[in-house]
Design a protein around this motif. Structure first.
Motif, short mmCIF file in Angstrom:
data_model
loop_
_atom_site.label_atom_id
_atom_site.label_comp_id
_atom_site.label_asym_id
_atom_site.label_seq_id
_atom_site.Cartn_x
_atom_site.Cartn_y
_atom_site.Cartn_z
N ASN A 30 0.86 -1.18 0.00
CA ASN A 30 0.00 0.00 0.00
C ASN A 30 0.90 1.23 0.00
N LYS A 31 1.30 1.67 -1.17
CA LYS A 31 2.25 2.77 -1.27
C LYS A 31 1.66 4.10 -0.81
N GLN A 32 0.35 4.20 -0.74
CA GLN A 32 -0.26 5.44 -0.27
C GLN A 32 0.17 5.76 1.15
N THR A 33 0.25 4.73 2.00
CA THR A 33 0.58 4.95 3.41
C THR A 33 2.00 5.46 3.59
N PHE A 34 2.97 4.81 2.95
CA PHE A 34 4.37 5.11 3.21
C PHE A 34 5.00 6.06 2.19
N VAL A 35 4.35 6.27 1.06
CA VAL A 35 4.99 7.07 0.01
C VAL A 35 4.12 8.26 -0.40
N TRP A 36 2.99 7.99 -1.03
CA TRP A 36 2.28 9.05 -1.73
C TRP A 36 1.61 10.05 -0.80
#
Length: 247
Positions: A30-36
Motif C-alpha cells: 500500500n504505497k499510499q501509506t508510506f509514500v504518496w
C-alpha cells in the motif's frame, strides 16, 4: 543394515532473514501509506506556505517569514505508524510471520520512508539557500537553527523526528488493539495533563527564559540525540506491548 540420515545444514528451525524484508514489501504494497500521502502532505503544505508568503509579502520586503507548516509531514508519520499496525498486523499473522519479524520489518519500512522524506526536506532547504528564500526571504524546510550543522545534520534531525512520530503512532495503535480505544483516550489525556502541569510549573516559577536558554545551548543536534533516545525507549515499549497482543 544401517541407514544414515543426513541432517540439513543450518538447522530446521532457523528462519530466513528475507522474511523480515518480506514485511517491508508487505508494508509497501500500500504505497499510499508510506509514500504518496506523505509526499502529498509535504508538497501541499510547502506550496500553500509559498502562496501565503507571496500574498502577504510586500514588494521588496527584507524581513524573513517563517512557517510551522513544515512540521505537518512529521506529525503525519504518527498516522503512518498507526496504519502500518492496523492494516497489516493480522494479515501478517495469517502468513505465519512472527511478531518480531513484523515489528522489525515495519521499522525498516518506516526508516526507508523517513530517509526519503528527510532527503526531500534537505533538497527544499538547499533550494531555499540557492534562491535566497524563494526570492521573498521565506523559510520552510530551511531553518538556521536546524541547519547550523549543515545538510547532513539537518537530514539526521528530520529523520529522527520522523521515526519518533512513527513509533508513537505505532505504539498507540498496539495499545488500542490490546486495551481498547478508552485506554488510548485516557493515555492521551494523561500525557496532555502532564505537559500542561509542566508548563504551569515553569510559568509559576518564571523559568521560561532559563528553559529557552537551555534549548538554545543544547542546539538542534543535541535535541535530536534526546529525541533518538526517546525513540529507542518508545520502540522497546511498543515491541513489548506487541508481544502480548493476541491475534
Amino acid at each position: 543394515m544401517t541407514t544414515i540420515v543426513e541432517q540439513p545444514s543450518g538447522g530446521m528451525t532457523s528462519r530466513p532473514k528475507s522474511r523480515t524484508w518480506g514485511v517491508v514489501r508487505l508494508q509497501f504494497t500500500n504505497k499510499q501509506t508510506f509514500v504518496w500521502v506523505p509526499v502529498v502532505v509535504l508538497g501541499g503544505v510547502w506550496l500553500i506556505t509559498l502562496i501565503i508568503y507571496w500574498i502577504v509579502s510586500p514588494s521588496g520586503a527584507n524581513s524573513p517569514m517563517y512557517s510551522g507548516g513544515s512540521q505537518a509531514p512529521l506529525w503525519y508519520f504518527a498516522v503512518v505508524g498507526a496504519q502500518a499496525m492496523n492494516l497489516t498486523f493480522y494479515f501478517s499473522q495469517a502468513m505465519s510471520l512472527t511478531r518480531r519479524e513484523f515489528y522489525l520489518g515495519s521499522l525498516l519500512a518506516a526508516g526507508i520512508s523517513a530517509v526519503g522524506i528527510s532527503l526531500v526536506f534537505v533538497a527544499l532547504g538547499l533550494i531555499k539557500q540557492a534562491t535566497d528564500g524563494y526570492g521573498i526571504n521565506g523559510y520552510f524546510a530551511y531553518l538556521p537553527w536546524i541547519w547550523e550543522g549543515g545538510p547532513l545534520a539537518a537530514g539526521t534531525i528530520y529523520f529522527v523526528l520522523t521515526m519518533l512520530w512513527f513509533v508513537l503512532g505505532f505504539w498507540f495503535a498496539i495499545v488500542k488493539n490490546r486495551f481498547g480505544s478508552l485506554i488510548v483516550a485516557v493515555s492521551l489525556i494523561g500525557i496532555a495533563l502532564v505537559l500542561v502541569a509542566g508548563a504551569a510549573w515553569v510559568s509559576f516559577n518564571r523559568a521560561w527564559p532559563e528553559v529557552w536558554m537551555r534549548l538554545v545551548d543544547a542546539q538542534a543536534i543535541g535535541l535530536a540525540c534526546w529525541a533518538l533516545g526517546l525513540t529507542v525507549v518508545f520502540a522497546l515499549g511498543s515491541y513489548l506491548t506487541l508481544r502480548r497482543l493476541t491475534s
